[in-house]
Design a protein around this motif. Sequence first.
Motif, PDB file in Angstrom:
ATOM      1  N   ALA A 187       0.734  -1.172  -0.075  1.00 35.03           N
ATOM      2  CA  ALA A 187      -0.040   0.051   0.054  1.00 35.03           C
ATOM      3  C   ALA A 187       0.908   1.224   0.085  1.00 35.03           C
ATOM      4  O   ALA A 187       0.371   2.360   0.363  1.00 35.03           O
ATOM      5  N   LEU A 188       2.168   1.203  -0.513  1.00 32.56           N
ATOM      6  CA  LEU A 188       3.180   2.364  -0.600  1.00 32.56           C
ATOM      7  C   LEU A 188       3.158   2.597  -1.960  1.00 32.56           C
ATOM      8  O   LEU A 188       3.546   1.716  -2.652  1.00 32.56           O
ATOM      9  N   ASN A 189       3.407   3.900  -2.190  1.00 33.87           N
ATOM     10  CA  ASN A 189       3.947   4.370  -3.600  1.00 33.87           C
ATOM     11  C   ASN A 189       5.366   4.465  -3.371  1.00 33.87           C
ATOM     12  O   ASN A 189       5.943   4.274  -2.506  1.00 33.87           O
ATOM     13  N   PRO A 227      -1.344   3.294  -3.925  1.00 36.81           N
ATOM     14  CA  PRO A 227      -1.642   2.242  -4.620  1.00 36.81           C
ATOM     15  C   PRO A 227      -2.916   1.506  -3.826  1.00 36.81           C
ATOM     16  O   PRO A 227      -3.060   1.765  -2.752  1.00 36.81           O
ATOM     17  N   LEU A 228      -3.398   0.382  -4.566  1.00 34.11           N
ATOM     18  CA  LEU A 228      -4.187  -0.569  -3.741  1.00 34.11           C
ATOM     19  C   LEU A 228      -3.318  -1.442  -2.866  1.00 34.11           C
ATOM     20  O   LEU A 228      -2.367  -1.827  -3.186  1.00 34.11           O
ATOM     21  N   THR A 229      -4.298  -1.952  -1.941  1.00 36.51           N
ATOM     22  CA  THR A 229      -3.819  -2.827  -1.143  1.00 36.51           C
ATOM     23  C   THR A 229      -3.714  -4.461  -1.825  1.00 36.51           C
ATOM     24  O   THR A 229      -4.471  -4.268  -3.030  1.00 36.51           O
ATOM     25  N   ASP A 235      -1.091   3.888 -18.020  1.00 43.19           N
ATOM     26  CA  ASP A 235      -0.197   3.602 -17.289  1.00 43.19           C
ATOM     27  C   ASP A 235       0.041   2.265 -16.319  1.00 43.19           C
ATOM     28  O   ASP A 235       1.095   2.133 -15.906  1.00 43.19           O
ATOM     29  N   GLY A 236      -1.138   1.669 -16.353  1.00 44.72           N
ATOM     30  CA  GLY A 236      -1.382   0.562 -15.848  1.00 44.72           C
ATOM     31  C   GLY A 236      -1.113   0.248 -14.119  1.00 44.72           C
ATOM     32  O   GLY A 236      -0.830  -0.393 -13.438  1.00 44.72           O
ATOM     33  N   PHE A 237      -1.418   1.875 -13.527  1.00 43.29           N
ATOM     34  CA  PHE A 237      -1.201   2.099 -12.311  1.00 43.29           C
ATOM     35  C   PHE A 237      -2.790   1.937 -11.502  1.00 43.29           C
ATOM     36  O   PHE A 237      -3.478   2.672 -11.814  1.00 43.29           O
ATOM     37  N   ALA A 238      -3.047   1.134 -10.489  1.00 42.63           N
ATOM     38  CA  ALA A 238      -4.110   0.951 -10.056  1.00 42.63           C
ATOM     39  C   ALA A 238      -4.417   1.687  -8.872  1.00 42.63           C
ATOM     40  O   ALA A 238      -3.862   1.841  -7.962  1.00 42.63           O
ATOM     41  N   THR A 239      -5.488   2.454  -9.030  1.00 45.15           N
ATOM     42  CA  THR A 239      -5.882   3.316  -7.759  1.00 45.15           C
ATOM     43  C   THR A 239      -7.363   2.911  -7.431  1.00 45.15           C
ATOM     44  O   THR A 239      -8.052   1.968  -8.038  1.00 45.15           O
ATOM     45  N   LEU A 240      -7.824   3.532  -6.326  1.00 45.64           N
ATOM     46  CA  LEU A 240      -9.067   3.174  -5.723  1.00 45.64           C
ATOM     47  C   LEU A 240     -10.377   3.758  -6.503  1.00 45.64           C
ATOM     48  O   LEU A 240     -11.169   3.185  -6.736  1.00 45.64           O
ATOM     49  N   ALA A 241      -9.778   5.060  -7.310  1.00 45.40           N
ATOM     50  CA  ALA A 241     -11.073   5.154  -8.122  1.00 45.40           C
ATOM     51  C   ALA A 241     -11.163   4.521  -9.527  1.00 45.40           C
ATOM     52  O   ALA A 241     -12.208   4.296  -9.659  1.00 45.40           O
ATOM     53  N   LEU A 242     -10.180   3.399  -9.745  1.00 48.43           N
ATOM     54  CA  LEU A 242     -10.461   2.776 -10.868  1.00 48.43           C
ATOM     55  C   LEU A 242     -10.882   1.509 -10.329  1.00 48.43           C
ATOM     56  O   LEU A 242     -12.057   0.677 -10.922  1.00 48.43           O
ATOM     57  N   LEU A 243     -10.749   1.167  -9.152  1.00 49.12           N
ATOM     58  CA  LEU A 243     -11.641  -0.113  -8.626  1.00 49.12           C
ATOM     59  C   LEU A 243     -12.956   0.482  -8.267  1.00 49.12           C
ATOM     60  O   LEU A 243     -13.875  -0.498  -8.760  1.00 49.12           O
ATOM     61  N   ASN A 244     -13.251   1.503  -7.812  1.00 51.85           N
ATOM     62  CA  ASN A 244     -14.439   2.010  -7.557  1.00 51.85           C
ATOM     63  C   ASN A 244     -15.637   2.272  -9.063  1.00 51.85           C
ATOM     64  O   ASN A 244     -16.742   2.156  -8.911  1.00 51.85           O
ATOM     65  N   GLY A 245     -14.655   2.451  -9.837  1.00 50.35           N
ATOM     66  CA  GLY A 245     -15.556   2.616 -11.433  1.00 50.35           C
ATOM     67  C   GLY A 245     -15.913   1.321 -11.980  1.00 50.35           C
ATOM     68  O   GLY A 245     -16.414   1.477 -12.798  1.00 50.35           O
ATOM     69  N   VAL A 302      12.064   0.794 -19.167  1.00 46.40           N
ATOM     70  CA  VAL A 302      11.505   2.036 -18.487  1.00 46.40           C
ATOM     71  C   VAL A 302      10.302   1.581 -17.390  1.00 46.40           C
ATOM     72  O   VAL A 302       9.756   0.825 -17.646  1.00 46.40           O
ATOM     73  N   LEU A 303      10.649   2.080 -16.203  1.00 46.91           N
ATOM     74  CA  LEU A 303       9.846   1.955 -15.025  1.00 46.91           C
ATOM     75  C   LEU A 303       8.973   2.895 -14.423  1.00 46.91           C
ATOM     76  O   LEU A 303       9.581   4.211 -14.554  1.00 46.91           O
ATOM     77  N   CYS A 304       7.545   3.010 -14.284  1.00 51.40           N
ATOM     78  CA  CYS A 304       6.985   3.903 -13.886  1.00 51.40           C
ATOM     79  C   CYS A 304       6.151   3.264 -12.801  1.00 51.40           C
ATOM     80  O   CYS A 304       4.867   2.978 -12.815  1.00 51.40           O
ATOM     81  N   PRO A 305       6.778   2.956 -11.726  1.00 48.57           N
ATOM     82  CA  PRO A 305       6.321   2.188 -10.533  1.00 48.57           C
ATOM     83  C   PRO A 305       4.959   2.741  -9.794  1.00 48.57           C
ATOM     84  O   PRO A 305       4.322   2.078  -9.169  1.00 48.57           O
ATOM     85  N   SER A 306       5.072   4.157 -10.014  1.00 50.34           N
ATOM     86  CA  SER A 306       3.763   4.862  -9.459  1.00 50.34           C
ATOM     87  C   SER A 306       3.008   5.410 -10.402  1.00 50.34           C
ATOM     88  O   SER A 306       2.170   6.288 -10.168  1.00 50.34           O
TER      89      SER A 306
END
Length: 388
Positions: free
Chosen positions: A62-64, A326-328, A373-383, A270-274
């Motif tokens: 759960a850490l960026n 990020p998501l848990t 970007d493949g970064f999962a957020t709570l907004a995406l989950l809720n959508g 190339v990495l974009c971890p957050s």
Amino acid sequence: MARSIVTDTFGDAEKSFDQWRDSYIEKATQVGISDETLKHAMPFLVLDPSIHAQQSNQSEFALNISQYLDRAVTLERVSKGRATFRNQRQILNDIAEAYRVDPQVILAIWGVETDYGRVRGAHSVLTALGNLAHNGHRASFFEAELTTALSIIDGGHVDADAMLGSWAGAMGHGQFMPSSFLNFAVDHDQDGRRDIWSNDPTDGLASIANYLAQHDWHESQPWGIEVQLTDGFDFTQAGPEHRLPTADWNGMGVCTIEGTALPDYGDASVLCPSGATGPAFLVNHNFHVILTYNRAEAYGIAVGYLSDRLAGSRAKITPCPEGLTPLTRGQMAQLQMRLTAAGYDTQGADGFTGPNTRTALRAYQNDIGLIPDGFATLALLNGLAPSA
């Protein structure tokens, strides 16, 4: 009544564990583990509910990347690491020369894994592996590691009561799993034992170096650098699974954080971890070697960044925006199920962000008009609608 329920639940779990243990002992005997070793191991093959509790509450999920680095590469750890290098200079330089691995990366792994030997774990490795083998994520993997741990005891490398490590069964200065010990641990001080557990870190540090050497570490080459991406960068090309010649990344407009051309150390990722709003990195061959030690991208970046700091770099990593979370792992599993149900197949719902999940998430983001970007957020989950 509540107390009775808890007691009954524990009793049921204990009964289940005892049944698993009896069956496991038969299998261990069949593969050649000695009766003497099994006799000494038995007191440690007991139910410990705290093991699964720790497996389920790994905060790093759960850490960026900025939050992770703030924990893993503190000023105190950098200062302590530089002092440790001065104190262990002869040992580290001897090991580095023997295995052709840069001393700063050996020191960085030691620092991230155990705070330079201070926190090597106080769990019985046999207890940890037994509980994870009985009823845990990747139970078959942990059962195989338990058998390997018993074979290490059988080989006289360590006594059962001295085989201590983390709740996940990782041992010693380098936090080796038993299979890694068997394959990569070395007796550098030539005392007849591959001792990664004692206060003397010599064998532990040499074992880390040997692990990296056996995975094709390229001496005196960097792990990677922070970079700038152009507007409109194609995020479907980001991720450790995508390696391109450095010239191709230069051609896409990727440049150093100072705005200059990228140094060429061969194929890179190339990495974009957050995600698109966090820092971006160009990572080279040695980063992928670090990932064989621990598959988490954040871990690899932390080890690389700490090694740079130990070598004297004062560079700062660009921080993530405030509130970027990020998501848990549990939320990620929910997202994977919802994506799959919506027609974006993640090929499993284990709570980890791998290539399949990134591909599915990017396709979904692209379809709804977001930067893919493949970064999962709570907004995406809720959508996404809950899966049936």
